[in-house]
Design a protein around this motif. Sequence first.
Motif, PDB file in Angstrom:
ATOM      1  N   PRO B  96       0.840  -1.211   0.000  1.00  0.00           N
ATOM      2  CA  PRO B  96       0.000   0.000   0.000  1.00  0.00           C
ATOM      3  C   PRO B  96       0.864   1.246   0.000  1.00  0.00           C
ATOM      4  O   PRO B  96       1.928   1.271   0.617  1.00  0.00           O
ATOM      5  CB  PRO B  96      -0.796  -0.122   1.304  1.00  0.00           C
ATOM      6  CG  PRO B  96      -0.749  -1.562   1.652  1.00  0.00           C
ATOM      7  CD  PRO B  96       0.574  -2.059   1.167  1.00  0.00           C
ATOM      8  N   ILE B 102      -3.965   7.168  -1.744  1.00  0.00           N
ATOM      9  CA  ILE B 102      -5.190   6.376  -1.605  1.00  0.00           C
ATOM     10  C   ILE B 102      -6.399   7.295  -1.749  1.00  0.00           C
ATOM     11  O   ILE B 102      -7.337   7.004  -2.490  1.00  0.00           O
ATOM     12  CB  ILE B 102      -5.224   5.638  -0.249  1.00  0.00           C
ATOM     13  CG1 ILE B 102      -4.153   4.543  -0.230  1.00  0.00           C
ATOM     14  CG2 ILE B 102      -6.603   5.024  -0.002  1.00  0.00           C
ATOM     15  CD1 ILE B 102      -3.982   3.873   1.107  1.00  0.00           C
ATOM     16  N   LEU B 127      -4.519  -1.325  -1.737  1.00  0.00           N
ATOM     17  CA  LEU B 127      -5.137  -1.394  -0.409  1.00  0.00           C
ATOM     18  C   LEU B 127      -6.080  -2.598  -0.314  1.00  0.00           C
ATOM     19  O   LEU B 127      -6.037  -3.376   0.639  1.00  0.00           O
ATOM     20  CB  LEU B 127      -5.901  -0.092  -0.144  1.00  0.00           C
ATOM     21  CG  LEU B 127      -6.470   0.056   1.264  1.00  0.00           C
ATOM     22  CD1 LEU B 127      -5.341   0.254   2.258  1.00  0.00           C
ATOM     23  CD2 LEU B 127      -7.439   1.242   1.330  1.00  0.00           C
TER      24      LEU B 127
END
Lengths: 249, 217
Positions: B96, B102, B127
Amino acid sequence: MSQHRLDRSAIAPELRRIERRLMLKGALSLGGLSMLSGCALDDEPSVERALSAMSRFTDRMQALLFSRQRLAREFDASRITHPFPYNAYYDESAIRTVDPAGWRLEVGGLVSDRRPWTLAQFRALPQKRQITRHICVEGWSAIGDWSGVPLSMFLQRVGADLRAKYVNFRCFDDYSTSIDMATALHPQTILALDYGDHALPPAYGAPMKVRIPTKLGYKNPKYLASIEVTNRFPGGYWEDQGYDWFGGS
Amino acid sequence: MLSSRRVRPRRTPSPVIRITHWIGALSMLAMIGSGWQIYNASPILPFEFPAWATLGGWLGSGIAWHFAAMWVLMAAGVVYMGYGVLSGHFRRDLRPVGPRAIGRDMAQALRCRLSHAAGHYNAVQRLLYTGVLIVALLTVASGLSIWKPVQLGWLTWLFGGYDVARRIHVAMMTLIVAFLFIHIALALLVPSTLFGMVFGRHPSAAPEASVQKGAAR
């Protein structure tokens, strides 16, 4: 009465085959609609063979994982489940009872002394008590308080061949199951005579139940009638219908 | 030099990833269907799974399917995890990235503007995939702990005892099913990713990639 019982045991294997066929039929009809049509595949002999081959592989892995030294956790009396649930392949109203004074445990197979045992003989031996978790194959569990004679001590008393592979249990409610010798010799495997401070009540298997905290509930037979030491694979009531034979926890 | 650098972004899942993905996917579906069958034998929540969605037809068969699929899933999982670590796939593709990336990719994804460059894993994918791998590991571990609460007593203890471990096992299953819905929906929205996971290359990238391979040699 004895004639009646003889008939019952004679037709038991056929009854079991019919039951099994009916269960597989159930698998077919329930699974037929399924997106995962593997349910229907159950009836397909090749799939059934593959599944039972995998089940035997799982049994071997379970035997490898099993240690005679590793003990099931024992609990305080405060953790005991009240009331401890009744469970069998039939309803509580169908429980069969025997006169404890007339009850005998038949002993057979690879043992040097095949004389039947009375309850008094078991009472005369040292007793072991355990508060352990009973885990059912269905997933639920309950903590109970059993005491009785270690099976290993009994097997030594009757001169059993301890290198034999299996110990087979038959019950007077037409139940049966069998276990591996390693589990039979495990220190927590007992022939239970008491639940709590009293003799086993009918619902819990009077007069004798095999209590094995390292195995699932269906490997803990109640209403014991005979013990046989053998090298021939004995199967069992549920195992013949598809539960894995080892059934270890 | 330039051509070899241009090959890299065209990277598609390696055969090991693709084969273990599909074996894992099938065995996971079998685990879920048979697991629902087992759950129905003694439900811990006030509902049961519909019979048509379960595998095995009755408890004994459900258990047989569950354990058969378990060995297949564990074998595929070990190969996949081993390959993922050793090949650098996890470090390079799935690790991640920071919360900012994100947030950015998630916003783009929600507006359906997220680009799916072949062989490149965006922040949302990283993720989700890392998350589901951790959840899958926890599912297997909690499952083992309720299967072997005596032989693997330490594991059962780690999960808070038999009854808690059983609930964790069901909770993890629920997360996997939720992931499956998202994962399948996204794969259908971006079919080239599905194509890549099946055939190992992208329909548009195929001829170009083979030419570049030739040029690199």
